[in-house]
Design a protein around this motif. Structure first.
Motif, PDB file in Angstrom:
ATOM      1  N   ILE A   1       7.043  -2.991   2.272  1.00 53.42           N
ATOM      2  CA  ILE A   1       7.070  -2.151   3.474  1.00 53.42           C
ATOM      3  C   ILE A   1       5.766  -2.327   4.247  1.00 53.42           C
ATOM      4  O   ILE A   1       5.771  -2.542   5.458  1.00 53.42           O
ATOM      5  N   ALA A   2       4.649  -2.235   3.533  1.00 56.32           N
ATOM      6  CA  ALA A   2       3.339  -2.370   4.177  1.00 56.32           C
ATOM      7  C   ALA A   2       3.216  -3.717   4.878  1.00 56.32           C
ATOM      8  O   ALA A   2       2.765  -3.785   6.029  1.00 56.32           O
ATOM      9  N   GLN A   3       3.626  -4.774   4.212  1.00 55.02           N
ATOM     10  CA  GLN A   3       3.539  -6.106   4.805  1.00 55.02           C
ATOM     11  C   GLN A   3       4.455  -6.221   6.020  1.00 55.02           C
ATOM     12  O   GLN A   3       4.064  -6.772   7.050  1.00 55.02           O
TER      13      GLN A   3
ATOM     14  N   PRO B   1      -2.168   1.890   1.243  1.00 57.04           N
ATOM     15  CA  PRO B   1      -2.488   3.322   1.180  1.00 57.04           C
ATOM     16  C   PRO B   1      -1.798   4.138   2.280  1.00 57.04           C
ATOM     17  O   PRO B   1      -1.322   5.246   2.031  1.00 57.04           O
ATOM     18  N   SER B   2      -1.734   3.576   3.494  1.00 56.66           N
ATOM     19  CA  SER B   2      -1.047   4.272   4.593  1.00 56.66           C
ATOM     20  C   SER B   2       0.439   4.428   4.291  1.00 56.66           C
ATOM     21  O   SER B   2       1.022   5.500   4.513  1.00 56.66           O
ATOM     22  N   VAL B   3       1.042   3.367   3.787  1.00 57.51           N
ATOM     23  CA  VAL B   3       2.463   3.418   3.452  1.00 57.51           C
ATOM     24  C   VAL B   3       2.696   4.409   2.313  1.00 57.51           C
ATOM     25  O   VAL B   3       3.648   5.197   2.354  1.00 57.51           O
ATOM     26  N   SER B   4       1.835   4.402   1.317  1.00 51.15           N
ATOM     27  CA  SER B   4       1.986   5.336   0.193  1.00 51.15           C
ATOM     28  C   SER B   4       1.932   6.780   0.668  1.00 51.15           C
ATOM     29  O   SER B   4       2.724   7.623   0.220  1.00 51.15           O
TER      30      SER B   4
ATOM     31  N   LEU C   1       7.621  11.437   3.228  1.00 53.43           N
ATOM     32  CA  LEU C   1       9.064  11.266   3.394  1.00 53.43           C
ATOM     33  C   LEU C   1       9.826  11.721   2.149  1.00 53.43           C
ATOM     34  O   LEU C   1      10.903  12.314   2.245  1.00 53.43           O
ATOM     35  N   GLU C   2       9.247  11.456   1.009  1.00 54.17           N
ATOM     36  CA  GLU C   2       9.861  11.892  -0.252  1.00 54.17           C
ATOM     37  C   GLU C   2       9.864  13.421  -0.329  1.00 54.17           C
ATOM     38  O   GLU C   2      10.857  14.033  -0.716  1.00 54.17           O
TER      39      GLU C   2
END
Length: 157
Positions: free
Chosen positions: A67-69, A76-79, A85-86
């Motif tokens: 997703i990050a790529q 870290p931003s995606v996490s 979202l979770e």
């Protein structure tokens, strides 16, 4: 000798100026639209998360690193976004069947439903906006934007 500016450098340069100006206006408007769409999915959702949801909708399930790529931001931003979202019940994580050391992220039924409703609203807005256009022009515009997106890379700048 032909340069990178094409056969007629002045015309090409002017076309690039118009493209830069108009895409800038479009991106500003799209950013505003994305903020509104995010709120339509869930009032507490950050606008940046909308792109993650649409990516998951298109791809099915992905690892956080993928997703990050794909969206060009750090893990870290995606996490952080995935955690939010979770917490909203829009995505869930499952063990990757091909690699038990990692997890795959996917939309929950609620996430699918809320995203589809927001996208339906967007299509309705586009339909109203483009109603006066010839269908062929709408198709050409979509094709040209798709072509632009294919030529884009995060290393462009």
């Amino acid at each position: 000798m032909e340069t990178a500016m094409g056969h007629d450098g002045v015309e090409f340069e002017r076309a690039i100026e118009v493209l830069e100006e108009q895409t800038s206006v479009l991106w500003r408007r799209e950013r505003t639209t994305s903020h509104a769409l995010a709120k339509n999915v869930h009032p507490a959702m950050e606008p940046a998360a909308y792109g993650i949801l649409t990516l998951l909708q298109r791809e099915g399930s992905l690892r956080a690193t993928d997703i990050a790529q794909s969206i060009g931001v750090g893990k870290p931003s995606v996490s952080r976004q995935l955690g939010a979202l979770e917490g909203l019940g829009l995505v869930t994580r499952r063990l990757d069947p091909l690699d038990a050391r990692s997890q795959r992220v996917l939309l929950t039924p609620l996430g699918e439903q809320q995203l589809a409703a927001a996208q339906s609203g967007r299509r309705t807005a586009f339909t109203a906006l483009m109603r006066s256009w010839d269908p062929e022009d709408v198709e050409v515009l979509g094709s040209l934007i798709a072509r632009l997106n294919l030529t884009y890379t995060k290393d462009t700048w």
